[in-house]
Design a protein around this motif. Structure first.
Motif, PDB file in Angstrom:
ATOM      1  N   UNK A 285      -7.236  -8.562   6.904  1.00 20.30           N
ATOM      2  CA  UNK A 285      -6.857  -9.548   5.898  1.00 20.30           C
ATOM      3  C   UNK A 285      -6.239  -8.835   4.707  1.00 20.30           C
ATOM      4  N   UNK A 286      -5.239  -9.478   4.140  1.00 19.55           N
ATOM      5  CA  UNK A 286      -4.584  -8.967   2.944  1.00 19.55           C
ATOM      6  C   UNK A 286      -4.909  -9.868   1.771  1.00 19.55           C
ATOM      7  N   UNK A 287      -5.078  -9.269   0.613  1.00 20.74           N
ATOM      8  CA  UNK A 287      -5.427 -10.029  -0.582  1.00 20.74           C
ATOM      9  C   UNK A 287      -4.578  -9.576  -1.753  1.00 20.74           C
ATOM     10  N   UNK A 288      -4.303 -10.513  -2.673  1.00 15.88           N
ATOM     11  CA  UNK A 288      -3.568 -10.177  -3.888  1.00 15.88           C
ATOM     12  C   UNK A 288      -4.416  -9.342  -4.841  1.00 15.88           C
ATOM     13  N   UNK A 289      -5.726  -9.369  -4.652  1.00 13.31           N
ATOM     14  CA  UNK A 289      -6.651  -8.882  -5.656  1.00 13.31           C
ATOM     15  C   UNK A 289      -6.493  -7.401  -5.943  1.00 13.31           C
ATOM     16  N   UNK A 290      -6.598  -7.021  -7.225  1.00 10.60           N
ATOM     17  CA  UNK A 290      -6.760  -5.624  -7.617  1.00 10.60           C
ATOM     18  C   UNK A 290      -7.974  -5.536  -8.511  1.00 10.60           C
ATOM     19  N   UNK A 291      -8.692  -4.436  -8.400  1.00  5.98           N
ATOM     20  CA  UNK A 291      -9.910  -4.249  -9.192  1.00  5.98           C
ATOM     21  C   UNK A 291      -9.739  -3.196 -10.276  1.00  5.98           C
ATOM     22  N   UNK A 292      -8.515  -2.881 -10.605  1.00  2.18           N
ATOM     23  CA  UNK A 292      -8.314  -1.860 -11.615  1.00  2.18           C
ATOM     24  C   UNK A 292      -7.542  -0.689 -11.059  1.00  2.18           C
ATOM     25  N   UNK A 293      -7.145   0.209 -11.915  1.00  7.89           N
ATOM     26  CA  UNK A 293      -6.265   1.301 -11.504  1.00  7.89           C
ATOM     27  C   UNK A 293      -6.943   2.290 -10.569  1.00  7.89           C
ATOM     28  N   UNK A 294      -8.267   2.407 -10.655  1.00 10.49           N
ATOM     29  CA  UNK A 294      -8.946   3.417  -9.839  1.00 10.49           C
ATOM     30  C   UNK A 294      -9.633   2.838  -8.610  1.00 10.49           C
ATOM     31  N   UNK A 295      -9.650   1.510  -8.482  1.00 10.84           N
ATOM     32  CA  UNK A 295     -10.367   0.907  -7.363  1.00 10.84           C
ATOM     33  C   UNK A 295      -9.619  -0.319  -6.863  1.00 10.84           C
ATOM     34  N   UNK A 296      -8.407  -0.126  -6.386  1.00 10.09           N
ATOM     35  CA  UNK A 296      -7.603  -1.237  -5.926  1.00 10.09           C
ATOM     36  C   UNK A 296      -8.048  -1.674  -4.540  1.00 10.09           C
ATOM     37  N   UNK A 297      -7.927  -2.959  -4.288  1.00 14.99           N
ATOM     38  CA  UNK A 297      -8.304  -3.515  -3.002  1.00 14.99           C
ATOM     39  C   UNK A 297      -7.171  -4.389  -2.503  1.00 14.99           C
ATOM     40  N   UNK A 298      -6.602  -4.047  -1.343  1.00 13.38           N
ATOM     41  CA  UNK A 298      -5.514  -4.842  -0.808  1.00 13.38           C
ATOM     42  C   UNK A 298      -5.751  -5.319   0.599  1.00 13.38           C
ATOM     43  N   UNK A 299      -6.441  -4.517   1.438  1.00 12.40           N
ATOM     44  CA  UNK A 299      -6.621  -4.845   2.845  1.00 12.40           C
ATOM     45  C   UNK A 299      -8.077  -4.608   3.240  1.00 12.40           C
ATOM     46  N   UNK A 300      -8.605  -5.519   4.060  1.00 14.49           N
ATOM     47  CA  UNK A 300      -9.924  -5.362   4.662  1.00 14.49           C
ATOM     48  C   UNK A 300      -9.782  -5.455   6.172  1.00 14.49           C
ATOM     49  N   UNK A 301     -10.762  -4.876   6.870  1.00 12.65           N
ATOM     50  CA  UNK A 301     -10.752  -4.921   8.330  1.00 12.65           C
ATOM     51  C   UNK A 301     -12.129  -5.291   8.864  1.00 12.65           C
ATOM     52  N   UNK A 302     -12.129  -6.028   9.974  1.00  8.53           N
ATOM     53  CA  UNK A 302     -13.357  -6.289  10.712  1.00  8.53           C
ATOM     54  C   UNK A 302     -13.137  -5.902  12.165  1.00  8.53           C
ATOM     55  N   UNK A 303     -14.167  -5.378  12.804  1.00  9.14           N
ATOM     56  CA  UNK A 303     -14.123  -5.113  14.237  1.00  9.14           C
ATOM     57  C   UNK A 303     -15.156  -5.961  14.961  1.00  9.14           C
ATOM     58  N   UNK A 304     -15.666  -6.977  14.260  1.00  9.33           N
ATOM     59  CA  UNK A 304     -16.741  -7.807  14.806  1.00  9.33           C
ATOM     60  C   UNK A 304     -16.412  -9.287  14.694  1.00  9.33           C
ATOM     61  N   UNK A 305     -15.148  -9.626  14.747  1.00  2.00           N
ATOM     62  CA  UNK A 305     -14.777 -11.026  14.707  1.00  2.00           C
ATOM     63  C   UNK A 305     -15.105 -11.717  13.403  1.00  2.00           C
ATOM     64  N   UNK A 306     -15.057 -10.965  12.305  1.00  2.00           N
ATOM     65  CA  UNK A 306     -15.310 -11.546  11.004  1.00  2.00           C
ATOM     66  C   UNK A 306     -16.742 -11.475  10.531  1.00  2.00           C
TER      67      UNK A 306
END
Length: 427
Positions: A285-306
């Motif tokens: 999944x891709x998200x617009x969210x950023x958590x700041x300059x040192x801890x950005x979050x753009x993509x998450x992954x699951x290997x268990x069907x969510x």
């Protein structure tokens, strides 16, 4: 008593050492705000992306790559901040794009048959953006597009002629965010609107509203299991307000369950859901969210069907608008501020778990190597006393992860190391 010993190699590296192994910025995409990306069906070396360059909207916003996304060149086309692009599966020069229309309240559909040299406007959007272009995964000659306000059009002859299909009963404002076609049954369509999620079982002749609360901002995207049209994932875009995040249905949308383990409300601005066509339990999944300059979050992954999500964003500058997956070369692409690609994908820990496991199994942890946290999955074929312990390479015990009697079934441990040095460890 019967004892079973299985050893698993776990690699833990610092965050900095992982940067160079994962997401990389493609050449020629610096300063390009990529809104969408698509890969040519017959030759994944060829790809197109739609978007716009920062502070230079006069530059065409269509890019082409002919080297698997390593580098990109500008093709002729229109810039857009919100849009969609699809390449005809039979002809890499025939491209469909949805771009902003004559004002910011609509999207126009354009088509080229010569790789972007000349363009034909197929539809003018009247109001309310509907940036949707999808090609039927079963009948590759069929194309579905969104036309504002909220209409859906279909071509069965690769864009030569078009027909209207029934409009889902979405109340105003009828923003159409996404359309998904079930790969295992192309009669089944899911349409995501700001006002809710709708389903058709007859290729768009009729629609039913599904009981998924769209919250304040609506359903942003939807994905269907490639092998089972009853397994559906939808994202409620929420800007942190509940309900939000990922929801899953296993009965074709009749009932829904929240699947936000590993996500919090700051990660609910989801822009893209992508199922690995080779491994249905592996998703991104891709998200617009950023958590700041040192801890950005753009993509998450699951290997268990969510069932659990882990950040998969090392090297990304922030949010991602769309994701694309090349299942020939096993490469993931992200449309962001620039186009990024990732070659560090690994095989998922397991496929769909059976209802009655036949053997004891300890699966490879994911991600591996990792920083921050990793999932360790194991399977019990019968009730047993389980001891799961972490050791260093010298055999010294670091910590006990599990030490209890457990019933038959599948289990997951979310391992977050505390004060560990980079290195190799054993479970």
């Amino acid at each position: 008593m019967k004892y079973l010993f299985i050893f698993l190699v776990v690699n833990f590296f610092s965050r900095e050492s992982l940067f160079s192994q994962q997401w990389r910025l493609a050449k020629g995409t610096e300063g390009f705000v990529a809104a969408n990306i698509d890969i040519y069906y017959n030759d994944p070396d060829t790809m197109y992306a739609i978007g716009s360059f920062i502070n230079n909207h006069s530059t065409p916003g269509l890019l082409i790559s002919t080297d698997r996304g390593e580098s990109w060149n500008v093709a002729k086309g229109q810039s857009t901040d919100v849009g969609a692009v699809k390449v005809d599966p039979f002809d890499s020069k025939r491209i469909y794009v949805s771009v902003y229309g004559r004002d910011d309240e609509s999207n126009d559909l354009k088509m080229t048959t010569d790789g972007g040299e000349t363009w034909t406007t197929v539809f003018y959007g009247r109001s309310y953006p509907a940036p949707v272009v999808e090609i039927d995964p079963v009948d590759l000659r069929t194309v579905y597009v969104g036309v504002g306000p909220g209409f859906i059009r279909r071509s069965s002859d690769r864009g030569k002629t078009w027909e209207s299909i029934a409009t889902p009963p979405a109340p105003y404002p009828p923003f159409l965010n996404a359309l998904a076609i079930a790969p295992s049954n192309n009669s089944i369509l899911y349409a995501a609107y700001v006002s809710g999620l709708f389903k058709s079982t007859d290729r768009g002749t009729s629609w039913t509203k599904l009981p998924l609360d769209p919250g304040h901002w609506g359903i942003s995207c939807v994905a269907v299991d490639p092998h089972n049209s009853d397994i559906v994932y939808a994202a409620v875009f929420s800007r942190g307000l509940p309900p939000g995040g990922v929801f899953k249905s296993t009965d074709g949308g009749t009932t829904w369950n929240e699947r936000n383990n590993g996500l919090d409300s700051t990660n609910w601005d989801i822009s893209s859901l992508l199922v690995n066509p080779k491994e249905a339990f592996s998703m991104f999944l891709g998200t617009y969210t950023t958590k700041g300059t040192d801890d950005t979050v753009g993509v998450f992954r699951t290997t268990t069907g969510g069932n659990a999500w882990i950040s998969f964003d090392y090297g990304l500058p922030g949010g991602v608008y769309k994701l694309a997956f090349d299942n020939v070369y096993n490469r993931l692409y992200g449309a962001a501020l620039g186009i990024y690609f990732n070659d560090s994908l690994v095989t998922s820990v397991h496929n769909s778990p059976s209802s009655e496991p036949e053997t004891f199994s300890l699966f490879q942890n994911y991600p591996n190597p990792f920083n921050g946290s990793s999932i360790i999955t194991y399977r019990l074929s019968e009730k047993a006393l389980v001891n799961l312990t972490l050791y260093d390479v010298l055999g010294r015990e670091i910590t006990t992860l599990v030490n209890q009697e457990q019933q038959m079934g599948d289990y997951q441990i979310y391992f977050t190391p505390q004060n560990l040095s980079s290195g190799v460890y054993l479970v």
